[in-house]
Design a protein around this motif. Structure first.
Motif, mmCIF file in Angstrom:
data_model
loop_
_atom_site.group_PDB
_atom_site.id
_atom_site.type_symbol
_atom_site.label_atom_id
_atom_site.label_comp_id
_atom_site.label_asym_id
_atom_site.label_seq_id
_atom_site.Cartn_x
_atom_site.Cartn_y
_atom_site.Cartn_z
ATOM 1 N N ILE A 122 0.830 -1.206 0.000
ATOM 2 C CA ILE A 122 0.000 0.000 0.000
ATOM 3 C C ILE A 122 0.865 1.257 0.000
ATOM 4 O O ILE A 122 1.753 1.433 0.835
ATOM 5 C CB ILE A 122 -0.943 0.005 1.218
ATOM 6 N N LYS A 123 0.572 2.139 -0.946
ATOM 7 C CA LYS A 123 1.268 3.419 -1.049
ATOM 8 C C LYS A 123 0.451 4.558 -0.445
ATOM 9 O O LYS A 123 0.997 5.470 0.194
ATOM 10 C CB LYS A 123 1.558 3.735 -2.511
ATOM 11 N N ARG A 124 -0.874 4.495 -0.628
ATOM 12 C CA ARG A 124 -1.721 5.612 -0.193
ATOM 13 C C ARG A 124 -3.151 5.123 -0.045
ATOM 14 O O ARG A 124 -3.628 4.317 -0.832
ATOM 15 C CB ARG A 124 -1.667 6.745 -1.223
ATOM 16 N N VAL A 125 -3.830 5.625 0.998
ATOM 17 C CA VAL A 125 -5.239 5.332 1.211
ATOM 18 C C VAL A 125 -5.988 6.652 1.316
ATOM 19 O O VAL A 125 -5.578 7.553 2.056
ATOM 20 C CB VAL A 125 -5.471 4.495 2.485
ATOM 21 N N SER A 126 -7.081 6.765 0.584
ATOM 22 C CA SER A 126 -7.898 7.972 0.633
ATOM 23 C C SER A 126 -9.362 7.579 0.507
ATOM 24 O O SER A 126 -9.695 6.403 0.368
ATOM 25 C CB SER A 126 -7.487 8.949 -0.479
ATOM 26 N N GLY A 168 -6.996 14.689 0.491
ATOM 27 C CA GLY A 168 -5.875 14.229 1.278
ATOM 28 C C GLY A 168 -5.937 12.761 1.643
ATOM 29 O O GLY A 168 -6.994 12.121 1.546
ATOM 30 N N PRO A 169 -4.799 12.211 2.076
ATOM 31 C CA PRO A 169 -4.747 10.791 2.465
ATOM 32 C C PRO A 169 -5.352 10.559 3.837
ATOM 33 O O PRO A 169 -5.529 11.484 4.632
ATOM 34 C CB PRO A 169 -3.243 10.499 2.468
ATOM 35 N N LEU A 170 -5.671 9.304 4.109
ATOM 36 C CA LEU A 170 -6.180 8.889 5.408
ATOM 37 C C LEU A 170 -5.135 8.039 6.120
ATOM 38 O O LEU A 170 -4.357 7.326 5.487
ATOM 39 C CB LEU A 170 -7.464 8.070 5.236
ATOM 40 N N PHE A 219 -13.293 3.768 -0.168
ATOM 41 C CA PHE A 219 -11.874 3.912 0.116
ATOM 42 C C PHE A 219 -11.085 3.585 -1.153
ATOM 43 O O PHE A 219 -11.330 2.555 -1.790
ATOM 44 C CB PHE A 219 -11.445 2.981 1.240
ATOM 45 N N LYS A 220 -10.145 4.443 -1.479
ATOM 46 C CA LYS A 220 -9.277 4.243 -2.635
ATOM 47 C C LYS A 220 -7.904 3.837 -2.127
ATOM 48 O O LYS A 220 -7.237 4.606 -1.435
ATOM 49 C CB LYS A 220 -9.183 5.526 -3.466
ATOM 50 N N ILE A 221 -7.479 2.622 -2.451
ATOM 51 C CA ILE A 221 -6.216 2.069 -1.953
ATOM 52 C C ILE A 221 -5.276 1.925 -3.129
ATOM 53 O O ILE A 221 -5.502 1.121 -4.037
ATOM 54 C CB ILE A 221 -6.466 0.715 -1.270
#
Length: 276
Positions: free
Chosen positions: A235-239, A245-247, A272-274
């Protein structure tokens, strides 16, 4: 009549008229409802499929043959009327249903579904490699009444924010997790239990670089998704779609836990966008 087999003369005439329909209208979609599943139509089912596909190849079309029973997997698009599947189907399939529980056309004193149920069904179907064909019945003057029009606008509003998780996506390795899942059966949608915030459905981008986890309700301060814990190293980023912004997120034996923003960006379901 359904209790009387069709005569050979009727079947031959039916096949001739079907070919005439294909030749005259060059249909993008050819749909067979109940009836052609009767045994006497068995010799004609492969002939119809072959004729339609061959003619579409000649005129350069992209044909879609739809059926409900009695075709092999991969030959056409399976349709489940007013129902769904309980798991991912490798071959593309479809649910056809209506915004009304009682009718496919306009009637007085109708009983309509909710925007939430439409959003939840759409998400569940897409997560299982399916398509939602949604019917609305206009009045005799062509006008869609206010209540079903409001349902369509509500669904459109949700898609305007979350469409990234629906359009041009694919089913993931599993459709989702949670306590609620509808059985594989037609004409039983009114009996299905409502989904909960613990019910999550997955879709993925075509390149596999992004996973969408759609919670069918507002999870509160955080959401824990059990099957995603093992993906943490990637995982690089969760939003969340609709939130800047990221979560923050963490991993434990319970799975992947994502901290939610103070307020939901929309009604019905959140995404959620992972990114990997």
């Amino acid at each position: 009549p359904e209790d009387e087999p069709a005569s050979p003369a009727f079947l031959a005439d039916w096949f001739a008229r079907t070919k005439e329909l294909v030749d005259r209208f060059l249909p993008d979609v050819l749909w067979f409802d109940f009836g052609w599943h009767w045994d006497e139509f068995a010799p004609y089912r492969p002939q119809v499929a072959a004729y339609y596909y061959n003619r579409a190849h000649e005129w350069g079309g992209e044909p879609v043959l739809q059926y409900k029973e009695k075709l092999p997997d991969g030959v056409a698009v399976l349709d489940i009327e007013r129902g769904k599947l309980d798991d991912i189907r490798p071959e593309y399939w479809q649910t056809d249903t209506s915004v009304s529980y009682k009718s496919w056309s306009y009637i007085e004193d109708d009983h309509f579904r909710t925007v939430t149920s439409l959003v939840h069904d759409l998400v569940d179907i897409v997560s299982k490699n399916g398509n939602l064909l949604l019917n609305v019945g206009p009045r005799a003057d062509g006008v869609i009444p206010d209540e079903p029009a409001g349902l369509l606008r509500g669904l459109g509003k949700w898609l305007a924010l979350n469409g990234e998780a629906i359009y041009e996506t694919r089913a993931w390795t599993t459709y989702g997790e949670g306590p609620t899942n509808a059985p594989t059966v037609a004409f039983k949608e009114h009996e299905n239990a409502p989904y909960t915030p613990r019910d999550v459905r997955f879709t993925t981008s075509k390149d596999g670089g992004t996973l969408y986890a759609i919670c069918l309700g507002w999870p509160g301060e955080s959401a824990t998704i059990a099957c995603l814990g093992e993906l943490a190293p990637r995982i690089k980023r969760v939003s969340m779609l609709g939130v800047e912004g990221p979560l923050e997120w963490s991993v434990s034996d319970a799975g992947l836990t994502i901290a939610c923003p103070p307020q939901a960006p929309c009604e019905h379901a959140v995404t959620f966008k992972i990114e990997f």
